[in-house]
Each structure stands twice: as structure tokens, then as C-alpha cells.
Design an enzyme around this catalytic site. Structure first.
Site, short mmCIF file in Angstrom:
data_model
loop_
_atom_site.label_atom_id
_atom_site.label_comp_id
_atom_site.label_asym_id
_atom_site.label_seq_id
_atom_site.Cartn_x
_atom_site.Cartn_y
_atom_site.Cartn_z
N GLU A 290 0.89 -1.26 0.07
CA GLU A 290 -0.07 0.15 -0.01
C GLU A 290 0.80 1.27 -0.06
OE1 GLU A 290 -4.09 -0.94 2.13
OE2 GLU A 290 -2.65 -0.68 3.48
N VAL A 291 1.74 1.34 -0.88
CA VAL A 291 2.65 2.58 -0.99
C VAL A 291 1.70 3.54 -1.80
CG1 VAL A 291 4.86 3.78 -1.63
CG2 VAL A 291 4.79 1.34 -0.82
#
Ligand SMILES: *[C@@H]1O[C@H](CO)[C@@H](O)[C@H](O)[C@H]1NC(C)=O
Ligand SMILES: *[C@@H]1O[C@H](CO)[C@@H](O)[C@H](O)[C@H]1NC(C)=O
Ligand SMILES: *[C@@H]1O[C@H](CO)[C@@H](O)[C@H](O)[C@H]1NC(C)=O
Ligand SMILES: *[C@@H]1O[C@H](CO)[C@@H](O)[C@H](O)[C@H]1NC(C)=O
Ligand SMILES: *[C@@H]1O[C@H](CO)[C@@H](O)[C@H](O)[C@H]1NC(C)=O
Length: 495
Positions: A290-291
């Protein structure tokens, strides 16, 4: 590690009580279901008072006689089984085979411990041969979104052992707080914990967790998730996070770790050097999920770096640039690593022995992901269908129970790359008040799926055994929630 291999068959042998049983299910059912369990035809039923009970390590057991892990297990299980302390002098080691058939119950005096009441059992003569289906049977706790007191972690390890879980995945830090007290970077928890005095894990706390786990055959794998999920790191590590921009000026908000400055890599080298020596397990979990690219996109220096590197507009390439350097650093420290699936999805070049942790559910698409990961030759861990922090009305353990981790198209070689999986208890809505009832007995469904033969899947049979196992947990003081309507002979007493 040795305890992990032995504990299972040991537990299998012990959990056959015939009395003080529960109304919820067939007395003496075993959870998780052993690989092989047999009561010989014409076999007897034995009355087993504490004084005639004996633990023994098998011949040729890898740990040998006097092993601390086994001895400690024997010490723990004696009071769990008999409700009295294990005698220091051995009881009568008479022939454990007998032909008694008595349906009576049971507190009686131990002859060598006047005044102490012990339970005694009727046990069908039973042989159990047991071993796990998957080697990695994990449970994730999140101690960043809410701080979990040390006691809650230790108690969870106890119940994990009752369920034959053997990996504690400690998601120890994240955006909201940084409770890990680092000796190299003490400012991280001083500035990043919810409370630097009360809501932290000291070096001694961490050692306590690791040793408590080790004695129960459980490995501890810490997760230091980067480059996203690191907001709480910022205050204690100036220059580490990317400054986000609003137009031409910094907005005062910070994004993921800044991947374009050398100081970042000096920092992660030092931090992971420490983490590698504090946590003895071969594996570290490096996150990588989840960057969010919006902050990187807003930052002119990052955009210039992207041009210089020829990354175009593909910020996944920038993420991979960071992750690849991180993986090299961790490899050079002599550690193996587990990463969340995005690292694989984004085509980061990985060492062949990397373990990919599949968490995105997308309906049943996680099975395609398992197929993709193993087709590429990587080992896989499954968590997508086992986010136990999600709850719903009804018997939601059944969904978790029905999952078949190998139910994807692929060769036998691919299936062999599935190491197992992990039940996850993310902490947005979970702290010490509801951790235990939300976990147990629901996580038991995952435990059995990962332990027992793939042919074990009958939900009615599982219900009966799990309901009884839950009563066993209550008797042991675990505040496990009910599966459905019913009662236990011994209800939770809040002890
Ligand atoms: C023990 O044996 C009795 C008689 O054969 C049987 O009815 C009972 O189900 C057995 N209990 C267990 C736990 O296998
Ligand atoms: C262990 O070995 C001893 C000596 O060889 C033997 O007498 C005993 O029966 C063995 N026990 C088991 C459980 O195999
Ligand atoms: C960062 O490190 C690289 C490789 O070690 C080096 O070539 C570069 O000059 C360094 N940049 C700065 C700003 O120190
Ligand atoms: C698996 O790989 C195929 C082929 O590359 C791709 O089309 C599909 O989207 C992948 N599945 C998942 C769940 O990522
Ligand atoms: C699982 O059960 C099936 C059917 O009983 C059996 O053929 C298989 O050998 C078992 N698997 C293991 C690992 O024992």
C-alpha cells in the site's frame, strides 16, 4: 525451533479427557484434528488419575531427554490437565493400559499432595500420530493501531500453542505509532509511540515475548513495514520521510520513506542491523504494501530523480528501486525475508527464496495470485481470506474454515511452494478489551485448516469439536467467544 516439531504430537496425546467434559460436543474431541487417530477395536477405557499419568519424550526425539522446551511443556500442561501442580516426586508409573469402563467424575486427592484436588479422566485407549500439513501456521497481531500490553501478547501466545500455531507475526509498528524501543534510534519510540513511557516494548519486553514463544514452539517474525506505513517513524527520524508539496512549496505533510537520498539507506541499514540481532528468527517481514504515490508525485526532487533514472511516470519503478536496495541490505545481514504481495506484483527483482504474503482478497482472486506467485517460483503465504479483525453476525468462522489454500490451478511443484498462512488481527478496532474474544475460537478455524489433512473439512464435525475446544479454553481462563447457542459445564469465570 525444536519445540515446534514436538509439541503437536505431544498435545495430541494429551487432549483426550473423558470426564469434566462439556455439553457442547463429543467429549474428548481433538482440535485441530490429528493426522491419524485410532482407538483399537476392543481397546479399553482407562481411568487416569493424576498419580498414574506420565509424560515422556519419545525415543530419538530431536531434543533429547531433559530438553528445556519439553520439560517446560510438561510443567505447563500438568495443571491444565489435572488442575493441580505437577508433583515433584513421580507418581506411580503403573501400566497405563487398563480395561476400566466407568462413567464417573472426579475431583480426588492426590496421594502425594494432601489437600490438593486433581481431576482424573477416563480415556479411550487411543493412538495418535500427528504432524502438520503446512510448516508456517501464523497469527498476526498489530501493536501500532492500538498498543497491546505485554500480558495480552503472552496470553495470545499461550492460546496459539493450544491451537498449534507456530509463527507469531508481530506487526509491531505502522503509521499510527512506533512502540518498539530501538537502542540505535531511541527517538523513534520517544517521538513515535502513543506514550513513550507506557505504550512501548522495551528490549526486555521483546526478549520476554521471544522466550515465551520459543518455549511454546512459536517463532517470532517482526514486521517493520516500509516504505509506506511509516508516518510514526517521521518525528524520531528527521529527513527519513518524503516531504509532500502543495504546488511549489512543502505542505508540512510527509509521505512514504524518501527513496532518493542516501541517508535513507544508512538509516535502514542501521535499523535492520539492530532488528536482525534482536529477533533470532531467520526471517524478517519487510512489508512493502500500500505505497501511496501522491506525495512522491508532488515532490519536485523526486520527479527530477524519476527523469534522471528514466522511470517516466511509473512510480512502481521508484518503489522497486527502494525495495531492491532494502532487500539487498537485509540479505547482506544474513536474513531471509517475507514481503506483502505488492512487491511481487510490482515486479521487484527478488531472491528466489523470498516468501510472498498474499493478502488482497478481491473475491476469490487471491487464489489466482497464489497461482501467479508460485508459477514464478516463489514461496507463498496466504492471509487474504483470514482477516479475522473483520466480523459479521453469525458463524463467520465457517468461511475461514472452508478455505482451501491449494485450490488454485497449478502443478504439484507450485503447490509445494505454499508454506502455509496466517490469520490476521489488524488493530483499527481491536485493543486489549476485545482481542481475545475476537480471536478465539475463530482463529482455531485457520489453525485446523493449516494443520490437518486436507480431507478434514466437515463443518458439522468441526463445529462439535471446536465448540468443545472453546469450552476447554474457558476452563483454562481464556475469554473465548461462543460459536452459537449452548453452554459449557464450566463457564468463563473471569479468573
Ligand atoms: C470412547 O469409546 C466409546 C465406546 O466405544 C465411544 O462411544 C466414544 O465415542 C469414544 N470417545 C471418543 C472421544 O472417541
Ligand atoms: C525407548 O527405548 C528403550 C530402550 O531401547 C525401550 O526400552 C523403550 O521401549 C523405548 N520406548 C519407546 C516409547 O519406544
Ligand atoms: C549517494 O550514494 C551514491 C552511491 O554510493 C553516490 O554515487 C552518490 O554520490 C551519493 N549521493 C550523495 C548526494 O551523497
Ligand atoms: C495473474 O497473472 C495473470 C497473467 O499475468 C494476470 O492477468 C492476472 O491479473 C494475475 N492475477 C492476479 C490476481 O494478480
Ligand atoms: C490425507 O488423507 C488422505 C485420505 O485419507 C490420505 O490418502 C493422505 O495420505 C493423507 N495425507 C497425509 C499427508 O497423511
Amino acid at each position: 525451533m525444536g519445540g515446534g516439531a514436538l509439541q503437536p504430537s505431544l498435545l495430541g496425546l494429551l487432549l483426550l479427557p473423558r470426564c469434566c467434559c462439556t455439553a457442547a460436543g463429543p467429549a474428548g474431541a481433538v482440535w485441530p484434528q490429528p493426522q491419524a487417530q485410532r482407538s483399537p477395536l476392543g481397546g479399553g477405557r482407562c481411568l487416569v488419575p493424576a498419580r498414574r499419568f506420565r509424560f515422556a519424550a519419545a525415543n530419538g526425539s530431536a531434543v533429547g531427554p531433559g530438553c528445556a522446551v519439553l520439560d517446560a511443556a510438561f510443567q505447563r500442561y500438568w495443571p491444565l490437565l489435572f488442575g493441580c501442580p505437577r508433583p515433584t516426586s513421580p507418581g506411580d508409573n503403573g501400566d497405563p493400559h487398563c480395561l476400566l469402563l466407568i462413567m464417573a467424575v472426579c475431583p480426588m486427592s492426590c496421594s502425594w499432595l494432601p489437600g490438593v484436588l486433581c481431576v482424573q479422566y477416563y480415556i479411550n485407549e487411543t493412538e495418535i500420530v500427528d504432524f502438520p500439513r503446512f510448516p508456517h501456521r501464523g497469527l498476526l497481531l498489530d501493536t501500532s493501531r492500538h498498543y497491546l500490553p505485554l500480558r495480552a501478547i503472552l496470553e495470545t501466545l499461550d492460546v496459539m500453542a493450544y491451537n498449534k500455531f507456530n509463527v507469531f507475526h508481530w506487526h509491531i509498528v505502522d503509521d499510527p505509532s512506533f512502540p518498539y524501543e530501538s537502542s540505535t534510534f531511541p527517538e523513534l519510540s520517544k517521538q513515535g509511540a502513543f506514550n513513550a513511557m507506557t505504550h512501548v516494548y522495551t528490549a526486555s519486553d521483546v526478549r520476554t515475548v521471544i522466550e515465551h514463544a520459543r518455549l511454546r514452539g512459536i517463532r517470532v517474525i517482526p514486521e517493520f513495514d516500509t516504505p509506506g506505513h511509516t508516518l510514526s517513524w517521521g518525528p524520531g527520524a528527521p529527513g527519513l520521510l518524503t516531504p509532500c508539496y502543495l504546488g511549489a512549496t512543502p505542505s508540512g505533510v510527509y509521505g512514504p520513506i524518501n527513496p532518493i537520498v542516501n541517508s535513507t539507506y544508512q538509516f535502514v541499514t542501521s535499523l535492520f542491523q539492530e532488528v536482525s540481532s534482536v529477533f533470532p528468527d531467520f526471517f524478517l517481514h519487510l512489508g512493502g504494501d500500500e505505497v501511496d504515490f501522491t506525495c512522491w508525485k508532488s515532490n519536485p526532487e523526486i520527479r527530477a530523480f524519476m527523469r534522471e533514472m528514466g522511470f517516466g511516470e511509473d512510480y512502481k519503478k521508484l518503489e522497486s528501486f527502494y525495495i531492491q536496495r532494502l532487500l539487498n541490505i537485509v540479505s547482506s545481514l544474513g536474513k531471509g525475508y517475507i514481503v506483502w504481495q505488492e512487491v511481487f506484483d510490482n515486479d521487484v527483482k527478488l531472491r528466489p527464496d523470498t516468501i510472498i504474503h498474499v493478502w488482497k482478497e478481491n473475491g476469490m482472486l487471491y487464489l489466482n495470485e497464489m497461482a501467479n506467485v508460485t508459477r514464478a517460483g516463489y514461496q507463498a503465504l496466504l492471509s487474504a481470506p483470514w482477516y479475522l479483525n473483520r466480523i459479521s453476525y453469525g458463524q463467520d468462522w465457517i468461511e475461514a474454515y472452508k478455505v482451501e489454500p491449494l485450490n488454485f490451478p497449478g502443478s504439484p511443484e507450485q503447490k509445494a511452494l505454499v508454506m502455509g498462512g496466517e490469520a490476521c488481527m489488524w488493530g483499527e478496532y481491536v485493543d486489549v478489551t476485545n482481542l481475545t474474544p475476537r480471536l478465539w475460537p475463530r482463529a482455531g478455524a485457520v489453525a485446523e485448516r493449516l494443520w490437518s489433512n486436507e480431507t478434514v473439512g466437515n463443518v458439522e464435525d468441526a463445529y462439535a469439536r471446536l465448540a468443545e475446544f472453546r469450552c476447554t479454553l474457558l476452563r483454562r481462563g481464556v475469554q473465548a467467544q461462543p460459536l452459537f447457542i449452548g453452554y459449557c459445564d464450566q463457564e468463563f469465570s473471569g479468573a
